[in-house]
Design a protein around this motif. Structure first.
Motif, PDB file in Angstrom:
ATOM      1  N   GLY A 371       0.812  -1.205   0.000  1.00 47.00           N
ATOM      2  CA  GLY A 371       0.000   0.000   0.000  1.00 47.00           C
ATOM      3  C   GLY A 371       0.851   1.262   0.000  1.00 47.00           C
ATOM      4  N   ARG A 372       2.102   1.106   0.281  1.00 46.77           N
ATOM      5  CA  ARG A 372       3.029   2.242   0.255  1.00 46.77           C
ATOM      6  C   ARG A 372       3.716   2.324  -1.106  1.00 46.77           C
ATOM      7  N   ALA A 373       4.062   3.535  -1.512  1.00 48.54           N
ATOM      8  CA  ALA A 373       4.811   3.712  -2.751  1.00 48.54           C
ATOM      9  C   ALA A 373       6.212   3.159  -2.566  1.00 48.54           C
ATOM     10  N   ALA A 374       6.765   2.601  -3.641  1.00 50.68           N
ATOM     11  CA  ALA A 374       8.105   2.015  -3.588  1.00 50.68           C
ATOM     12  C   ALA A 374       8.969   2.605  -4.697  1.00 50.68           C
ATOM     13  N   VAL A 375      10.154   3.056  -4.316  1.00 50.10           N
ATOM     14  CA  VAL A 375      11.155   3.547  -5.262  1.00 50.10           C
ATOM     15  C   VAL A 375      12.345   2.599  -5.187  1.00 50.10           C
TER      16      VAL A 375
END
Length: 461
Positions: A371-375
């Motif tokens: 659910g969190r953005a990932a870079v």
């Protein structure tokens, strides 16, 4: 066996290219046995040897000072060879056109001179022209004299001689001029003239291209800015700025001053985070550790992070990982950290597979909250499909140099999904940096070096 065959093919190709360049620049434009021809022939043997030495000295463990001595002329000659050859190939199209133009001009000039020398019948006959005030003998008088007319002049000369009071002095012939005009110097043939014109133009174009490309590298990278919207990025992280730098390539040519320029450029952008995406060095810590020390001056609110590139595994990856940690950077070895609003992950380069240290996406991304953005920081763009599979929102890569030397971008496109810039693959966006340095020749043509500030944008903002 395969490597040996490839090496033989490459050496044969280099030999053929050098032979062609020698023939066009030296053989076609200089006289046999001249100093210029001898110098050009020596250069045709020495320069490729320097290039081979520059490419192999680091791999065989030559002293670092020797690597530096060989690197500048050896690698620069490779760039010169490329663009001199391309310029000569363009000249092959121009050469027959110039020869045809000159042939037509010479033919027209010869025709004009032939018409001038033939003149009119009156000018070419032996009949003297009439001078005003001078009486010409009539035709009847010449006919009346008959055959006597032939001896009349001799009789007149005899009478003149008998009437003269003294001995007859024969008129002396006018002496020839002692200062005769020098013979005109022979002009070079049309083919020689065209060879020199085309060769000179090709040399000027090729060397100017290399000079401009080298100036761009030594001047340092420029700053680019792009905005990347991420669907999962919270509003609190809107405007988060990541300074992305890759392919610094500290080595025998680009040393401490190069590193300092890059650090100063990054710090001037006031980033929130610095991402060093591999290929930091071309050499060992023992030789280049001091040249990398300016990295300790990097300043970012959330720190500086590092992942390995393929060149780290040619240079002692474990030692370099320890060294960058000492300089204050955080190595992400198949690991991730939580930043305010997103996850930052990093994987080892695929070249590490030969040492059992290849990329492990499961370790870096397997148990995270999707659910969190990932870079993701990954040196080579080719791992984009693994990034898509693991739900990465943005992958930051380098490796390609944008092709570095045109038309190298065409070859880079064959081996990489994206050569430079931002593209989307499913729900994952891939950004590929052109890099801040250069590998091999310190020259870039058509792919300027850069540092990119990636600003993350929230769709909720």
């Amino acid at each position: 066996m395969v490597f040996a065959l490839v090496a033989l093919v490459v050496l044969a190709l280099l030999g053929a290219v050098h032979r062609y360049v020698w023939r066009r620049f030296v053989g076609d434009t200089t006289a046999p046995g001249s100093r210029l021809r001898r110098a050009g022939t020596v250069a045709a043997f020495v320069l490729p040897l320097l290039s081979v030495g520059a490419m192999t000295s680091g791999r065989v463990g030559a002293p670092f000072w020797l690597q530096q001595v060989l690197a500048w002329p050896g690698f620069l000659w490779l760039a010169c060879l490329l663009y001199l050859t391309l310029a000569l190939l363009v000249g092959e199209v121009v050469r027959p056109v110039l020869l045809r133009i000159l042939a037509r001009r010479d033919a027209a000039r010869a025709g004009a001179e032939s018409g001038t020398s033939s003149g009119t019948p009156a000018e070419t006959s032996g009949t003297p022209t009439e001078v005003p005030g001078e009486t010409r003998p009539r035709t009847e008088e010449l006919v009346k004299s008959g055959s006597a007319g032939v001896s009349a002049p001799s009789d007149a000369v005899a009478r003149t001689a008998s009437d003269a009071p003294g001995p007859v002095v024969e008129p002396e012939a006018e002496p020839a001029s002692s200062t005769s005009a020098p013979a005109p110097a022979p002009h070079p043939s049309r083919r020689l003239f065209v060879s020199r014109v085309v060769g000179g133009a090709a040399a000027a174009a090729g060397l100017a291209t290399v000079g401009y490309g080298a100036y761009g590298v030594l001047r340092g990278p420029s700053v680019r800015r792009i905005t990347v919207p991420l669907a999962k990025l919270p509003r609190a992280a809107h405007g988060f700025r990541i300074a992305v730098v890759s392919d610094i390539h500290i080595g025998p040519i680009l040393g401490r001053a190069h590193t300092r320029r890059i650090v100063d450029t990054i710090n001037a952008t006031s980033p929130d985070l610095v991402a060093v995406v591999g290929d930091l060095v071309d050499g060992s810590v023992a030789d280049l550790g001091s040249a990398a020390e300016p990295l300790a001056a990097l300043r970012a609110r959330h720190g500086s992070y590092f992942v390995t590139g393929n060149h780290e595994y040619f240079s002692g990856a474990e030692q370099w990982i320890d060294h960058v940690r000492e300089l204050g950077l955080v190595p992400l070895e198949n690991a991730r950290v939580e930043i305010a609003g997103f996850d930052l992950a990093g994987v080892n380069d695929i070249a590490g597979e030969t040492e059992g240290q290849g990329p492990d996406f499961g370790s870096a991304l397997g148990d995270r909250d999707r659910g969190r953005a990932a870079v993701l920081m990954a040196h080579q763009p080719v791992v984009i499909h693994d990034a898509v599979e693991h739900g990465v929102d943005l992958q930051l890569s380098g490796h390609t140099h944008g092709g570095q030397l045109w038309p190298g971008n065409l070859l880079a496109e064959l081996a990489n999904p994206t050569v430079a810039g931002l593209e989307r693959y499913g729900d994952t966006q891939l950004f590929v940096s052109r890099g801040a340095g250069a590998w091999g020749p310190p020259v870039r043509v058509g792919a300027p070096s850069d540092i990119t500030v990636v600003e993350l944008a929230s769709r909720q903002a």
